[in-house]
Design a protein around this motif. Structure first.
Motif: not given
Length: 187
Positions: A144-156, A178-187
Motif C-alpha cells: 500500500a502507498g499513498g498520502l495522508g492529510f491532517n486537517i486538524t489535530k484529530n481529523f485526517f 484498489v484505490v481508497q479514499v478515507s476520512a478518520g478521527f483520532t483521539f
C-alpha cells in the motif's frame, strides 16, 4: 516526604501525558474503487472483461510516533474488493470481504502531509457473487502507498493505492487492486 510524593506525582503525570502523545488511536472509513488485474477469466470459451466496482472500507487505526518526522500506522479494516465481469449479454459481480491489516510507515513531509508506505495482509471473510463458483483465495498479501492529510489535530484524510501481490482466485490469475479514499478521527 510530601515533596517527594508531589515530585513523583508530577513526574508520573508528565510521563503519562508524554506517552499519550506518542500513540494515538482512532477510527476511519471510506470508499474503495476496486478491480482485479491479471489474466482474463474464460468461462465456456467466453472471455470476460473486468470492470471496477465501488465499495467501502472501515475500521480501527493507531499511530505510533517514533520521531518528529516518522511514525508507524497499523490498521485493522474491513474492506470489500472485487470486480464486475462482462461478456456479451452476461454480467456478474464478484465482491470479496477482507479483514485487512496494513502496517504503514508514515514519513511526515510537514505538519499536514505524510507519505504512507507499507505491506498489507488480508484474510477473506466473505465472498458474495452472482454465480455458483467459490474460488477466492483465503489469504492475500499486498503493498500500500499513498498520502495522508491532517486537517486538524484529530481529523485526517487519506488517499491510498493497494496492489495485491498474491492471487485472489484459485482458478484465474487475477490480483486485487484498489484505490481508497478515507476520512478518520483520532483521539
Amino acid at each position: 516526604m510530601k515533596r517527594i510524593i508531589l515530585v513523583a506525582v508530577v513526574l508520573l503525570a508528565a510521563s503519562v501525558d508524554m506517552q499519550a502523545q506518542l500513540v494515538k488511536f482512532g477510527i476511519k472509513g471510506g470508499l474503495n474503487y476496486a478491480n482485479q488485474t491479471g489474466s482474463d477469466i474464460t468461462i465456456n470459451s467466453g472471455n470476460y472483461d473486468k470492470e471496477a466496482i465501488t465499495s467501502y472500507h472501515a475500521g480501527l487505526v493507531a499511530e505510533i510516533k517514533l520521531t518528529d518526522g516518522f511514525s508507524v500506522q497499523p490498521e485493522l479494516l474491513y474492506s470489500t474488493q472485487g470486480a464486475t465481469y462482462k461478456y456479451a449479454a452476461t454480467e456478474f459481480k464478484k465482491e470479496l470481504g477482507y479483514l485487512s491489516i496494513p502496517v504503514l510507515a508514515k514519513f511526515h513531509l510537514n505538519k499536514t502531509v505524510s507519505l504512507d508506505l507499507g505491506p498489507q495482509a488480508s484474510f477473506l471473510l466473505s465472498e458474495r457473487k452472482e454465480f455458483d463458483v467459490e474460488n477466492a483465495e483465503t489469504f492475500e498479501f499486498g503493498v500500500a502507498g499513498g498520502l495522508g492529510f491532517n486537517i486538524t489535530k484529530n481529523f485526517f484524510l487519506q488517499g491510498r493505492y493497494v496492489l495485491g501481490l498474491t492471487e485472489a482466485s484459485k482458478e484465474a490469475e487475477v490480483k486485487n487492486s484498489v484505490v481508497q479514499v478515507s476520512a478518520g478521527f483520532t483521539f
